[in-house]
Structure formats: C-alpha cells, structure tokens
Design an enzyme around this catalytic site. Structure first.
Site, PDB file in Angstrom:
ATOM      1  N   HIS A 176      10.892  -0.420   1.911  1.00 26.34           N
ATOM      2  CA  HIS A 176       9.742  -0.754   1.070  1.00 26.34           C
ATOM      3  C   HIS A 176       9.021   0.506   0.580  1.00 26.34           C
ATOM      4  O   HIS A 176       8.142   1.032   1.269  1.00 26.34           O
ATOM      5  CB  HIS A 176       8.744  -1.610   1.860  1.00 26.34           C
ATOM      6  CG  HIS A 176       9.193  -3.005   2.103  1.00 26.34           C
ATOM      7  ND1 HIS A 176       8.813  -4.058   1.306  1.00 26.34           N
ATOM      8  CD2 HIS A 176       9.995  -3.530   3.058  1.00 26.34           C
ATOM      9  CE1 HIS A 176       9.354  -5.178   1.753  1.00 26.34           C
ATOM     10  NE2 HIS A 176      10.081  -4.886   2.820  1.00 26.34           N
TER      11      HIS A 176
ATOM     12  N   GLU B  84       6.775   0.660  -1.714  1.00 28.94           N
ATOM     13  CA  GLU B  84       5.374   0.337  -2.007  1.00 28.94           C
ATOM     14  C   GLU B  84       4.490   0.440  -0.772  1.00 28.94           C
ATOM     15  O   GLU B  84       3.263   0.559  -0.884  1.00 28.94           O
ATOM     16  CB  GLU B  84       5.270  -1.068  -2.633  1.00 28.94           C
ATOM     17  CG  GLU B  84       5.333  -2.243  -1.679  1.00 28.94           C
ATOM     18  CD  GLU B  84       6.737  -2.609  -1.213  1.00 28.94           C
ATOM     19  OE1 GLU B  84       6.880  -3.663  -0.560  1.00 28.94           O
ATOM     20  OE2 GLU B  84       7.695  -1.835  -1.479  1.00 28.94           O
TER      21      GLU B  84
ATOM     22  N   CYS C  81      13.864  -5.290  -0.803  1.00 31.26           N
ATOM     23  CA  CYS C  81      14.072  -6.183   0.336  1.00 31.26           C
ATOM     24  C   CYS C  81      14.590  -7.540  -0.156  1.00 31.26           C
ATOM     25  O   CYS C  81      15.734  -7.643  -0.591  1.00 31.26           O
ATOM     26  CB  CYS C  81      12.776  -6.281   1.145  1.00 31.26           C
ATOM     27  SG  CYS C  81      13.030  -6.871   2.842  1.00 31.26           S
TER      28      CYS C  81
END
Length: 226
Positions: free
Chosen positions: A195, A197, A86
């Site tokens: 994302h 994660e 990002c």
C-alpha cells in the site's frame, strides 16, 4: 492531472488514496462509483484496497463485472494510467489487464506488516522518482497476496521487465519470484499488493509510497512542457 478512485461495495482504502492525491498532492480527485460509466475526464484510475463485494467467490472476481470496468479497459487501451492496490491488483488480474493470479498466502494467515521492497526498474512513470534497485518499505495487509503464474508467464514477465517490485529479504506470503508488483507490457497499468498510500505522510512513519504518485505528476509536467 486528474485522479479517479473507483469505489466498489466493500472498498475501504479509497479515502486513504484520496487523501494522498487530493490533500497531499493537491490534485483534482473524484470518487467513481462502481456503476458509473463516464471516466473520460480522468487521467489516472486507481482501484483501491479493500474487500470488493465481500471477496465472495474469489477476491476481485465479482468486481471485474462492475459497469465501470469496461470503461477502465478502454481507459487502458487509450494509453492512460491505471493503478491497482491490493484488492485492486486482484481485480486487475481477474479482468485480464494483468497476468497471473493472487492466491491465499503461503501460511493461510492474513498479514498486516511493513515489508521492504526492491524497485526493479525506474524507467516507468510510476517509478521514475525512485532509483533502480532502491530498497523501500511499504505496508502490506492481505490474506490473498501470493502471486502465482505458470512458468511461461513468469518467464515472459522476467524477459519483458514487467516485474516492478519484489519483496526483499523474507518473502511474506510465498509469492513466486518474490513478486510484489507487476505492470503490463506497455507500462501504463501497475498492480501491487503493498500500500503506497499508507506510506505517503510523515505522520504515518514514512513517505516511500509518495514517490510513486509524485513520479506520475512529474511525468505529466514533462509531457505538458511546463
């Protein structure tokens, strides 16, 4: 494999990444303040999401001048791994480590959603845990995620196989060629707007992102001959 997560003023996804690398995958992880210059001990550098320096001027435009970034460039030149997520992707383009630019979303709105992605290639350390053409779902959260590049650059990305992830189905932000993530020519630098994660723990509703980090670990194990 030792991970380093760069913390800029305004980073807000750094601890999310550390939770994956340190707590889920149980790998050595240290937070790297943006003014640090010693990253020689690290195998993988991650530039996390957030709003580095408040996104003043342009997203990532100030962060590229942080002292640590010169070391990140040298890290890349040594063939080591760098991942920008990002805002981290935006920093990588501003620093010239990846081509193109991330601009305002097509509808000028901040988007927070989950998006299906197509894995374009699985011969990279980042993607070897996926199947080529696999459709995965990852969260997205950005206001400036529309990938843009001129025609020659887009053609070069296509010809070199540097497009790693594409939005599948509806394009959420107007990115050219549905681009969600790209790598450099040698494949050791990956930038992506989604994302991974945030999709690495079953408690969060999915683990499609965990494979990206697991692929790197598998690469390290093979390289070590374990």
């Amino acid at each position: 494999m030792k991970f380093g997560i760069v913390v800029f003023p305004g980073s807000n996804c750094d601890r999310d990444v550390a939770y994956v690398t340190r707590d889920i995958l149980e790998q050595p992880t240290r937070m790297v303040w943006h003014q640090d210059r010693d990253i020689a001990d690290l195998d993988v550098i991650i530039l996390p999401g957030g709003f580095s320096y408040g996104d003043y001027l342009r997203c990532g435009a100030i962060a590229r001048f942080s002292p640590v970034m010169q070391q990140v460039i040298e890290h890349v030149q040594k063939g080591k791994f760098v991942l920008g997520i990002c805002n981290g992707f935006q920093v990588l383009t501003e620093a010239g480590l990846l081509p193109g630019a991330l601009t305002r979303n097509r509808d000028l709105h901040f988007i927070c959603d989950r998006s299906p992605l197509k894995v374009e290639r699985n011969d990279l350390a980042w993607t070897q845990a996926y199947s080529s053409g696999e459709i995965i779902t990852l969260p997205i959260a950005h206001g400036e995620g529309r990938f843009y590049a001129d025609r020659p650059t887009l053609a070069e990305l296509e010809d070199n196989g540097q497009i790693v992830f594409r939005y599948q189905g509806e394009n959420p932000n107007g990115s050219l060629k549905n681009i969600a993530g790209i790598c450099n020519a040698t494949g050791n630098v990956l930038g992506m707007m989604p994302h991974p994660e945030r999709a690495a723990d079953p408690a969060l509703g999915g683990t499609d992102g965990l494979k990206l980090f697991a692929g790197l670990l598998e690469k390290a194990v093979v390289a070590a001959g374990v």
